[in-house]
Design an enzyme around this catalytic site. Structure first.
Site, PDB file in Angstrom:
ATOM      1  N   TYR A  38      51.752  15.809  62.988  1.00  0.00           N
ATOM      2  CA  TYR A  38      51.026  14.903  63.892  1.00  0.00           C
ATOM      3  C   TYR A  38      49.777  15.591  64.441  1.00  0.00           C
ATOM      4  CZ  TYR A  38      50.388  11.404  67.609  1.00  0.00           C
ATOM      5  OH  TYR A  38      49.882  10.418  68.430  1.00  0.00           O
TER       6      TYR A  38
ATOM      7  N   LYS B 113      45.922  14.574  63.708  1.00  0.00           N
ATOM      8  CA  LYS B 113      45.028  14.147  64.796  1.00  0.00           C
ATOM      9  C   LYS B 113      43.816  15.081  64.920  1.00  0.00           C
ATOM     10  CE  LYS B 113      47.325  10.460  66.042  1.00  0.00           C
ATOM     11  NZ  LYS B 113      46.759   9.115  65.775  1.00  0.00           N
TER      12      LYS B 113
HETATM   13  P1  NAD Z   1      53.182   1.998  68.259  1.00  0.00           P
HETATM   14  O1  NAD Z   1      54.255   2.535  67.404  1.00  0.00           O
HETATM   15  O2  NAD Z   1      53.494   1.169  69.438  1.00  0.00           O
HETATM   16  O3  NAD Z   1      52.103   1.226  67.352  1.00  0.00           O
HETATM   17  C1  NAD Z   1      51.689   1.732  66.112  1.00  0.00           C
HETATM   18  C2  NAD Z   1      51.264   0.581  65.245  1.00  0.00           C
HETATM   19  O4  NAD Z   1      50.875   1.067  63.958  1.00  0.00           O
HETATM   20  C3  NAD Z   1      52.371  -0.442  64.998  1.00  0.00           C
HETATM   21  O5  NAD Z   1      51.820  -1.722  65.160  1.00  0.00           O
HETATM   22  C4  NAD Z   1      52.801  -0.165  63.579  1.00  0.00           C
HETATM   23  O6  NAD Z   1      53.371  -1.288  62.937  1.00  0.00           O
HETATM   24  C5  NAD Z   1      51.479   0.248  62.974  1.00  0.00           C
HETATM   25  N1  NAD Z   1      51.597   0.984  61.711  1.00  0.00           N
HETATM   26  C6  NAD Z   1      52.426   2.025  61.418  1.00  0.00           C
HETATM   27  N2  NAD Z   1      52.269   2.406  60.149  1.00  0.00           N
HETATM   28  C7  NAD Z   1      51.307   1.597  59.617  1.00  0.00           C
HETATM   29  C8  NAD Z   1      50.704   1.510  58.345  1.00  0.00           C
HETATM   30  N3  NAD Z   1      51.055   2.315  57.323  1.00  0.00           N
HETATM   31  N4  NAD Z   1      49.742   0.572  58.145  1.00  0.00           N
HETATM   32  C9  NAD Z   1      49.385  -0.262  59.153  1.00  0.00           C
HETATM   33  N5  NAD Z   1      49.938  -0.240  60.369  1.00  0.00           N
HETATM   34  C10 NAD Z   1      50.882   0.688  60.605  1.00  0.00           C
HETATM   35  O7  NAD Z   1      52.329   3.258  68.732  1.00  0.00           O
HETATM   36  P2  NAD Z   1      51.155   3.433  69.815  1.00  0.00           P
HETATM   37  O8  NAD Z   1      51.667   4.363  70.837  1.00  0.00           O
HETATM   38  O9  NAD Z   1      50.559   2.139  70.179  1.00  0.00           O
HETATM   39  O10 NAD Z   1      50.164   4.269  68.897  1.00  0.00           O
HETATM   40  C11 NAD Z   1      48.930   3.777  68.410  1.00  0.00           C
HETATM   41  C12 NAD Z   1      48.072   4.959  68.038  1.00  0.00           C
HETATM   42  O11 NAD Z   1      47.860   5.752  69.226  1.00  0.00           O
HETATM   43  C13 NAD Z   1      48.704   5.907  67.029  1.00  0.00           C
HETATM   44  O12 NAD Z   1      47.693   6.379  66.154  1.00  0.00           O
HETATM   45  C14 NAD Z   1      49.233   7.059  67.882  1.00  0.00           C
HETATM   46  O13 NAD Z   1      49.334   8.233  67.164  1.00  0.00           O
HETATM   47  C15 NAD Z   1      48.195   7.112  68.974  1.00  0.00           C
HETATM   48  N6  NAD Z   1      48.600   7.750  70.224  1.00  0.00           N
HETATM   49  C16 NAD Z   1      49.651   7.301  70.952  1.00  0.00           C
HETATM   50  C17 NAD Z   1      50.000   7.938  72.144  1.00  0.00           C
HETATM   51  C18 NAD Z   1      51.152   7.479  72.999  1.00  0.00           C
HETATM   52  O14 NAD Z   1      51.522   8.216  73.942  1.00  0.00           O
HETATM   53  N7  NAD Z   1      51.741   6.323  72.766  1.00  0.00           N
HETATM   54  C19 NAD Z   1      49.249   9.034  72.569  1.00  0.00           C
HETATM   55  C20 NAD Z   1      48.167   9.463  71.800  1.00  0.00           C
HETATM   56  C21 NAD Z   1      47.840   8.810  70.623  1.00  0.00           C
END
Ligand code: NAD
Length: 253
Positions: free
Chosen positions: A157, A161
């Site tokens: 991860y 990133k």
């Molecule tokens: P989440 O799991 O709620 O949403 C992720 C989304 O990506 C989902 O809708 C899922 O169906 C979709 N997805 C997964 N694999 C896919 C693929 N191969 N093709 C298309 N869609 C796909 O997660 P989130 O927390 O909303 O995360 C969104 C982004 O933010 C991610 O890139 C994550 O790494 C990043 N992020 C999240 C956090 C956190 O604390 N939640 C912090 C930093 C970064």
């Protein structure tokens, strides 16, 4: 009052839930037509319904961002439907496993890199070609605070990133003169299904993670969406190549 994104056509990947869905709702509120791209059909259709119920315009495009044929078809469908592509938020991602580097399963490594890093590159590849043909656009990629610093037990991860931050800066330099701005958001801990899954995998992570943010709480997904909408808007016209922390002060420590 005019919306920040009035008349813009936007594409958001990973918009069936979490940060992507909340951002899609912010974009629609700010006047954009929104293409919701995701592997999760049910959740993405619900995002479209929520936007339409609030008076907005949205479509769903079933897309696996790790597959080049899908990302090409995704951009083609946006252009066939709305005529152009002004803003793209490459946000789809998965958390992977939480184990030390030598123990990290190779299959999970490939999946995390395939979606979180290669997926952003494949999406940008198709988006930039379209934006060049129409004379400009704005792209925001979802990195993370894990794109700015290490996190023990998160090798794939964190590597993905950091890669997204590098890719963002590189594409920003390549297309600065062509009117395409490319930035990243680096969220801290956000209250989404991904974070809940992470807490289930590593229960000790749940203790005090909100308190570890200087502001003393988790982010709501819409707080990331507001930053993305600004980065995609004309208000950010001189901002490119920037990995913007939206983290309650976490990386300032
Ligand atoms: P989440 O799991 O709620 O949403 C992720 C989304 O990506 C989902 O809708 C899922 O169906 C979709 N997805 C997964 N694999 C896919 C693929 N191969 N093709 C298309 N869609 C796909 O997660 P989130 O927390 O909303 O995360 C969104 C982004 O933010 C991610 O890139 C994550 O790494 C990043 N992020 C999240 C956090 C956190 O604390 N939640 C912090 C930093 C970064």
């Amino acid at each position: 009052m005019a919306g920040l994104l009035d008349g813009k056509v936007a594409l958001i990947t990973g918009a069936s839930t979490g940060i992507g869905r909340a951002t899609a709702q912010v974009f629609a509120r700010e006047g954009a037509k929104v293409a919701v791209a995701d592997v999760n059909v049910e959740g993405a259709e619900e995002t479209v319904r929520l936007i339409k119920d609030a008076g907005g315009d949205a479509i769903f495009i079933q897309t696996d961002v790790s597959q080049a044929a899908d990302t090409e078809a995704m951009v083609k469908t946006v252009v066939e439907t709305y005529g152009r592509l002004d803003c793209a938020f490459n946000n789809a991602g998965i958390e992977g496993d939480f184990v030390p580097t030598p123990d990290y399963p190779e299959a999970t490594w490939d999946r995390v890199i395939g979606i979180n890093l290669k997926g952003v590159w494949l999406s940008m590849k198709a988006e930039i070609q379209q934006m060049l043909s129409q004379g400009g656009g704005a792209i925001v990629n979802t990195a993370s605070v894990a794109g700015l610093q290490g996190i023990a037990a998160g090798s794939a991860y964190v590597a993905a990133k950091h890669g997204v931050v590098g890719l963002t800066k590189t594409a920003a330099l390549e297309y600065a003169k062509a009117g395409i701005r490319v930035n990243a958001v680096c969220p801290g801990a956000v209250d989404t299904p991904m974070l809940k899954r992470a807490f289930e995998k590593v229960p000790e992570m749940a203790e005090g993670i909100g308190a570890a943010e200087p502001v003393g709480r988790l982010a709501q997904p819409s707080e990331i969406g507001e930053a993305v909408a600004w980065l995609c808007s004309e208000a950010a016209s001189f901002v490119t190549g920037h990995p913007m922390a939206v983290d309650g002060g976490y990386v300032a420590q």
